[in-house]
Design a protein around this motif. Structure first.
Motif, short mmCIF file in Angstrom:
data_model
loop_
_atom_site.label_atom_id
_atom_site.label_comp_id
_atom_site.label_asym_id
_atom_site.label_seq_id
_atom_site.Cartn_x
_atom_site.Cartn_y
_atom_site.Cartn_z
N SER A 12 1.02 -1.38 0.40
CA SER A 12 -0.06 0.43 -0.14
C SER A 12 0.73 1.32 0.06
O SER A 12 0.58 2.43 -0.98
CB SER A 12 -1.01 0.55 1.15
OG SER A 12 -1.65 1.29 1.02
N ILE B 145 0.66 4.36 -2.49
CA ILE B 145 0.23 6.21 -1.39
C ILE B 145 1.49 6.76 -1.93
O ILE B 145 1.21 8.30 -2.27
CB ILE B 145 0.61 5.65 0.27
CG1 ILE B 145 -0.75 5.11 0.69
CG2 ILE B 145 0.52 6.92 0.81
CD1 ILE B 145 -0.63 4.65 1.79
N ALA C 99 -3.55 1.27 -3.50
CA ALA C 99 -2.86 2.07 -2.40
C ALA C 99 -4.50 1.56 -0.94
O ALA C 99 -4.02 1.28 0.03
CB ALA C 99 -2.62 3.12 -2.20
#
Length: 456
Positions: free
Chosen positions: A269, A273, A433
């Motif tokens: 993730s 991000i 994400a």
């Protein structure tokens, strides 16, 4: 002489108990917690002065040096990859080094790299010095993670780490405004000289203000401050990894970090991000200039982006602590879905509406920085204070590996296909994400191994 210098970086040794009563212990703890918090806050904010000053310099460098956006993207990408490697490797060192001197040295060397960067014009030389800066920048976060993990307990990390995490928003907001004016008034080179002078001065401040662990000041672990264990019983207990052999520490890392699927999920993730986060931080000033916004105006808008992120991170920490009982995943998922919608809106805004650009940038900043912050808290929850710096360094490595996309990748896309291609990638990354958090919905610090090595 070299041996004496190396000893500076060894963990500060435990001292005999420096208090005679519970009240005195609590009083000393309160004083040092505040001092450690504001010292690391200031120090880490200034690290951003000498790392994220470059986005406002890019449009000026493009014109002055005749560089394409893809060339400028190479500088960003190589810096971010080296920074990610440095953050990971220095995370391992940060768990076993004296945070006070480690952080100060990194900031001073980063200041020196900025001066060297500002004095040169050849692309190859600029890349070398900005890559070196990336390595020195990786010495900033690990000592902060070590300090925060020792001085603040898991049950309060969402709040206090959230407060500390605003340091980089403050640092970024201030340097984006300052760099905008420095670039307009004096040229792009001064965007590097002035922050470097400030960073060198703050490095000396860190040496004077910071300390290492509670034990190095004759205090018990933070659990005793909260009354969770008797202070005297805990005073002689090892507080950190320097009391273990390297082999024991490595076994703990493998078990609690490298074999933990949830930390790997947070890494995945974090990669996406950071594509979104630095896609905006690195390229939004150039995009806004293409939309006829002045460099100083773009600096102010990006400062708003960062300050909105400050509020978003604090809100995310509070929500995850109070509303979800220490579970970070639901907040991360909701924030990233909302961020995706705002990125689409920013992309589709018509020309000639600077206030609309500013408002939507505020919303994107608010939403991106919540998950960016909670990744570190989630990771520290699962790794425990014994391996927090290593684990967060690992997620950080994946975050800055994203520089391949957020730096050179987006620059190349804009050169070849215009801004539409860049926004399509940012939207896809924002959705990706959000996805890992669905599979970690109920995970919290309760799933961390105990610090004696057993599973909880």
């Amino acid at each position: 002489m070299p041996g004496r210098l190396l000893r500076l970086f060894q963990p500060a040794p435990a001292q005999p108990a420096s208090y005679k009563s519970e009240d005195e212990m609590r009083s000393k703890f309160r004083y040092w917690r505040i001092r450690q918090l504001y010292s690391t806050f200031i120090g880490y904010a200034i690290f951003y002065f000498v790392r994220k000053n470059i986005p406002l310099a890019l449009p000026l460098m493009e014109k002055d040096l005749g560089l394409a956006k893809a060339d400028l993207g190479k500088i960003l990408t190589l810096h971010d990859i080296v920074y990610g490697i440095s953050k990971f490797l220095n995370g391992f060192l940060g768990d076993r080094c004296n945070a006070r001197y480690f952080m100060a040295l990194g900031l001073f060397l980063s200041a020196a790299a900025n001066v060297a960067f500002g004095m040169n014009s050849a692309l190859g030389v600029l890349i070398v010095f900005w890559v070196l800066n990336g390595w020195f920048q990786g010495m900033g976060f690990p000592p902060c993670a070590r300090i925060l993990s020792h001085w603040f307990s898991p049950r309060e990390r969402g709040t206090f780490w959230g407060l500390w995490n605003t340091s980089h928003q403050f640092g970024l907001a201030i340097i984006l405004i300052l760099a905008g004016y420095l670039g307009e008034w004096y040229g792009w080179r001064w965007i590097f000289y002035v922050p470097a002078a400030i960073a060198a001065a703050v490095a000396l401040l860190l040496v004077e203000r910071l300390r290492d662990t509670p034990a190095s000041l004759g205090l018990p672990p933070v659990e005793a401050f909260h009354g969770e264990v008797p202070a005297q019983a805990e005073a002689t207990r090892p507080q950190s990894t320097e009391n273990q052999s390297l082999h024991e520490f490595w076994r703990f890392l493998v078990r609690s970090v490298f074999s933990n699927p949830f930390i790997w999920g947070a890494c995945l993730s974090n990669f996406f991000i950071y594509v979104v986060r630095y896609g905006f931080v690195n390229w939004a000033p150039s995009y806004l200039q293409d939309r006829q916004v002045s460099l100083a105006g773009a600096g102010w808008m990006m400062a708003g982006f960062e300050l909105a992120g400050l509020v978003g991170a604090l809100m995310a920490g509070w929500l995850s602590d109070r509303l979800f009982g220490g579970r970070r995943s639901p907040v991360c998922f909701a924030y990233m879905l909302a961020a995706t919608a705002c990125i689409v809106l920013f992309w589709k805004l018509p020309d000639g509406h600077p206030w609309a650009y500013a408002v939507v940038l505020l919303a994107v900043g608010f939403l991106i920085y919540g998950p960016q912050f909670l990744v570190a808290v989630f990771t520290a929850d699962l790794a425990t204070r014994k391996a927090a710096a290593t684990a967060i360094g690992m997620t950080g490595f994946f975050g800055y590996l994203s520089g391949v996309l957020s730096g050179w990748g987006l620059g190349h896309l804009v050169d070849q296909h215009g801004w539409n291609g860049a926004f399509q990638v940012l939207i896809a990354c924002s959705l990706l994400a959000a996805l890992p958090w669905v599979f970690m919905w109920k995970i919290s610090a309760e799933h961390a191994p105990k610090e004696d090595g057993s599973a909880s």
